[in-house]
Scaffold this active site. Structure first.
Site, mmCIF file in Angstrom:
data_model
loop_
_atom_site.group_PDB
_atom_site.id
_atom_site.type_symbol
_atom_site.label_atom_id
_atom_site.label_comp_id
_atom_site.label_asym_id
_atom_site.label_seq_id
_atom_site.Cartn_x
_atom_site.Cartn_y
_atom_site.Cartn_z
ATOM 1 N N GLY A 12 -37.712 17.622 15.964
ATOM 2 C CA GLY A 12 -36.536 17.523 15.091
ATOM 3 C C GLY A 12 -36.309 18.840 14.363
ATOM 4 O O GLY A 12 -37.261 19.489 13.956
ATOM 5 N N LYS A 75 -37.556 14.867 22.549
ATOM 6 C CA LYS A 75 -38.303 14.193 23.621
ATOM 7 C C LYS A 75 -38.057 15.052 24.850
ATOM 8 O O LYS A 75 -37.170 15.860 24.878
ATOM 9 C CB LYS A 75 -37.745 12.786 23.857
ATOM 10 N N ARG A 77 -39.838 16.575 28.854
ATOM 11 C CA ARG A 77 -40.916 16.539 29.850
ATOM 12 C C ARG A 77 -42.285 16.802 29.248
ATOM 13 O O ARG A 77 -43.303 16.443 29.816
ATOM 14 C CB ARG A 77 -40.636 17.598 30.924
ATOM 15 N N ASP A 116 -46.209 17.284 14.057
ATOM 16 C CA ASP A 116 -47.460 16.830 14.696
ATOM 17 C C ASP A 116 -47.319 16.628 16.206
ATOM 18 O O ASP A 116 -48.185 17.042 16.979
ATOM 19 C CB ASP A 116 -48.008 15.573 14.009
ATOM 20 N N THR A 138 -41.886 20.162 9.321
ATOM 21 C CA THR A 138 -41.320 18.808 9.256
ATOM 22 C C THR A 138 -40.794 18.574 7.848
ATOM 23 O O THR A 138 -41.441 18.968 6.873
ATOM 24 C CB THR A 138 -42.320 17.688 9.602
ATOM 25 N N ILE A 139 -39.636 17.947 7.766
ATOM 26 C CA ILE A 139 -39.133 17.643 6.425
ATOM 27 C C ILE A 139 -40.019 16.608 5.744
ATOM 28 O O ILE A 139 -40.004 16.475 4.542
ATOM 29 C CB ILE A 139 -37.663 17.162 6.436
ATOM 30 N N ASP A 140 -40.798 15.864 6.545
ATOM 31 C CA ASP A 140 -41.604 14.786 5.969
ATOM 32 C C ASP A 140 -42.804 15.299 5.159
ATOM 33 O O ASP A 140 -43.392 14.553 4.389
ATOM 34 C CB ASP A 140 -42.123 13.862 7.074
ATOM 35 N N ASP A 142 -45.815 15.884 6.045
ATOM 36 C CA ASP A 142 -46.954 14.980 6.224
ATOM 37 C C ASP A 142 -48.060 15.547 7.134
ATOM 38 O O ASP A 142 -48.829 14.792 7.711
ATOM 39 C CB ASP A 142 -46.464 13.622 6.766
ATOM 40 N N ARG A 175 -23.821 -0.885 -10.924
ATOM 41 C CA ARG A 175 -24.301 -1.343 -9.624
ATOM 42 C C ARG A 175 -25.753 -0.937 -9.389
ATOM 43 O O ARG A 175 -26.249 0.020 -9.984
ATOM 44 C CB ARG A 175 -23.480 -0.697 -8.509
ATOM 45 N N MET A 182 -35.528 9.871 4.629
ATOM 46 C CA MET A 182 -36.480 9.985 5.736
ATOM 47 C C MET A 182 -37.917 9.982 5.200
ATOM 48 O O MET A 182 -38.150 10.108 3.998
ATOM 49 C CB MET A 182 -36.182 11.216 6.564
ATOM 50 N N ARG A 184 -41.309 9.130 7.761
ATOM 51 C CA ARG A 184 -41.783 8.191 8.785
ATOM 52 C C ARG A 184 -43.125 7.560 8.421
ATOM 53 O O ARG A 184 -43.275 6.350 8.407
ATOM 54 C CB ARG A 184 -41.887 8.969 10.101
ATOM 55 N N ARG A 276 -25.408 -1.737 -3.394
ATOM 56 C CA ARG A 276 -24.896 -0.936 -2.277
ATOM 57 C C ARG A 276 -26.008 -0.094 -1.655
ATOM 58 O O ARG A 276 -26.990 0.232 -2.325
ATOM 59 C CB ARG A 276 -23.784 -0.005 -2.754
ATOM 60 N N LEU A 283 -28.470 14.153 7.168
ATOM 61 C CA LEU A 283 -27.986 15.110 6.166
ATOM 62 C C LEU A 283 -29.171 15.874 5.583
ATOM 63 O O LEU A 283 -29.064 17.041 5.225
ATOM 64 C CB LEU A 283 -27.269 14.371 5.025
ATOM 65 N N ARG A 285 -31.674 16.913 7.097
ATOM 66 C CA ARG A 285 -32.208 17.922 8.018
ATOM 67 C C ARG A 285 -31.245 19.083 8.238
ATOM 68 O O ARG A 285 -31.592 20.070 8.887
ATOM 69 C CB ARG A 285 -32.521 17.262 9.369
HETATM 70 O O1 F6P Z 1 -40.303 13.654 11.490
HETATM 71 C C1 F6P Z 1 -39.143 14.098 10.909
HETATM 72 C C2 F6P Z 1 -38.072 13.064 10.978
HETATM 73 O O2 F6P Z 1 -37.018 13.594 10.240
HETATM 74 C C3 F6P Z 1 -38.473 11.674 10.487
HETATM 75 O O3 F6P Z 1 -38.429 11.539 9.117
HETATM 76 C C4 F6P Z 1 -37.491 10.803 11.202
HETATM 77 O O4 F6P Z 1 -37.986 9.495 11.394
HETATM 78 C C5 F6P Z 1 -37.335 11.486 12.501
HETATM 79 O O5 F6P Z 1 -37.602 12.852 12.285
HETATM 80 C C6 F6P Z 1 -35.972 11.312 13.096
HETATM 81 O O6 F6P Z 1 -35.915 11.912 14.329
HETATM 82 P P1 F6P Z 1 -34.615 11.909 15.269
HETATM 83 O O7 F6P Z 1 -33.800 13.092 14.887
HETATM 84 O O8 F6P Z 1 -35.150 12.022 16.640
HETATM 85 O O9 F6P Z 1 -33.894 10.643 15.027
#
Ligand code: F6P
Length: 401
Positions: A12, A75, A77, A116, A138-140, A142, A175, A182, A184, A276, A283, A285
């Site tokens: 990503g 994703k 090969r 990872d 990674t934005i996560d 982690d 509200r 995000m 994961r 809501r 956004l 990313r």
């Molecule tokens: O691992 C980074 C991440 O932004 C996760 O937070 C999220 O689940 C995933 O990528 C989304 O990936 P994709 O762009 O394939 O939907």
């Protein structure tokens, strides 16, 4: 033959990828290396080999640009993982093909920028004898081996800005807003943006939560005169009854998303209060990297080149403030860094009254004072709260005509 280093961006995208590319390319030139960038992640390494030469012309003005000028593949090969610990062997013909490309192009090393999953591919390259080094992305945020991955700070800035905006509209209409971010496996984005943006409830994968506790927090706020509530939920947070929300995909990681809407509907059902949902999604990313991410990414690019020059192949650059260190890629992959539920940030958030939806809040003095958590389904609602809510609903209906 001239000295040459290759670079690619995999998985990503996130803000700061171009800053790494620029940092690595400029460092290469300074040390007398050529620098080439493979297109579409690992895909560009073999059949067909696709790359561009990184020059001052191709890299000018990219420091503050989101995305990646090289493109990326999530994703493909080369996919080497399915879940966190499920390793998939890369096909030997692909490994042979990549080794041939590296040989033919005379590469002294290949910089693989990824999270990872992408670094698990780099590790298999390394085991095969392909000269790689890793850069954590990674934005996560982690990855266990580094204090920060670039992209995280930019994602948090985006989520914080969104919360700031939701704050005013939530307050104007009394509200509840559930904002899904995000994250994961880890709740870093939810935790940091929730704290920075004045979130009232933060739900993350590391802390199990209940609707009773969340609803209680909303009622508590209402009781104290705050008729709106901001809930931040990480996409990877489990539902109280267990399980994450998303789309299962055969042979690939699940596409997460949807917990925000489920939580919102249940809160509304229990409290009869308009709720809501906002899903920030990609956004987080996109867009320009923050200054922190630009500096971090630039350092990663420069130090990744240094690793190759020093012959430290199979290592990943990492940030242990204030130092730039490195660790074997093997140590970095498949080891997730999650939020410490008893750590300093969570403790501070709790001290400020932020609710994590767990038992800790249910045991708070406030709960003791008003008695059991009020929900329309499980227990009777406190009469004052019901009156308040009915009044505001009526007022709103009148105002809306
Ligand atoms: O691992 C980074 C991440 O932004 C996760 O937070 C999220 O689940 C995933 O990528 C989304 O990936 P994709 O762009 O394939 O939907």
């Amino acid at each position: 033959m001239s000295k040459r280093i290759g670079i690619l961006t995999s998985g990503g995208d996130c803000p700061g990828l171009n800053a790494v590319i620029r940092g690595a390319a400029k460092t290469c030139w300074g040390l007398g290396y050529d620098c080439i960038g493979f297109l579409k992640g690992y895909e560009g390494l073999h059949d067909p080999v696709q790359y561009i030469t990184l020059t001052r012309q191709t890299t000018t003005g990219i420091l503050n640009q989101g995305g990646t000028i090289l493109g990326s593949t999530n994703k493909g090969r080369f996919a080497a993982t399915v879940g966190v610990h499920d390793r998939v062997e890369i096909k030997p013909e692909l490994l042979r093909g990549v080794a041939a490309t590296v040989e033919q192009l005379g590469l002294d090393g290949l910089i693989c920028i990824g999270g990872d999953g992408s670094l698990a591919i780099a590790q298999q390259f390394h085991e095969y004898g392909i000269p790689v080094v890793g850069v954590p992305k990674t934005i996560d945020n982690d990855l266990s081996a580094t204090a920060f991955t670039f992209g995280f700070d930019s994602a948090v800035a985006c989520a914080t800005d969104a919360l700031d905006r939701l704050h005013t509209t939530a307050a104007s209409h009394d509200r509840v807003f559930v904002m899904e971010v995000m994250g994961r496996h880890a709740g870093w984005i939810a935790l940091h943006s929730g704290m920075a943006g004045g979130g009232d409830v933060i739900l993350i994968p590391e802390i199990s939560w209940t609707f009773e506790s969340v609803c209680h927090k909303i009622l508590e706020r209402q009781h104290n005169g705050k008729k709106f509530t901001l809930v931040v939920v990480a996409e990877g947070a489990e539902l109280p009854e267990g399980g994450v929300v998303g789309e299962h995909r055969e042979g690939a990681q699940a596409k997460l998303g949807g917990i925000g809407e489920i939580a919102a509907r249940e809160i509304e059902r229990r409290l009869l209060k308009e709720t809501r949902t906002v899903v920030l999604g990609h956004l987080q990313r996109g867009g320009a990297p923050t200054t922190f991410d630009r500096v971090l990414a630039t350092q990663y690019g420069a130090h990744a080149v240094r690793l190759i020059v020093e012959g430290r192949l199979g290592e990943m650059i990492c940030y242990h403030p204030p130092q730039m260190d490195s660790v074997p890629i093997m140590e970095a992959v498949n080891r997730i860094r999650t939020v410490d539920a008893d750590g300093a940030a969570v403790q501070a958030a709790r001290a400020l009254g932020i609710c994590f939806g767990d038992a800790a809040e249910a045991a708070s003095p406030f709960v003791a004072r008003i008695g059991s958590v009020a929900t329309s389904r499980d227990v009777e609602l406190d009469a004052d709260f019901v009156l308040d809510m009915a009044e505001s609903a009526a007022e709103e209906a009148l105002a809306d005509g």
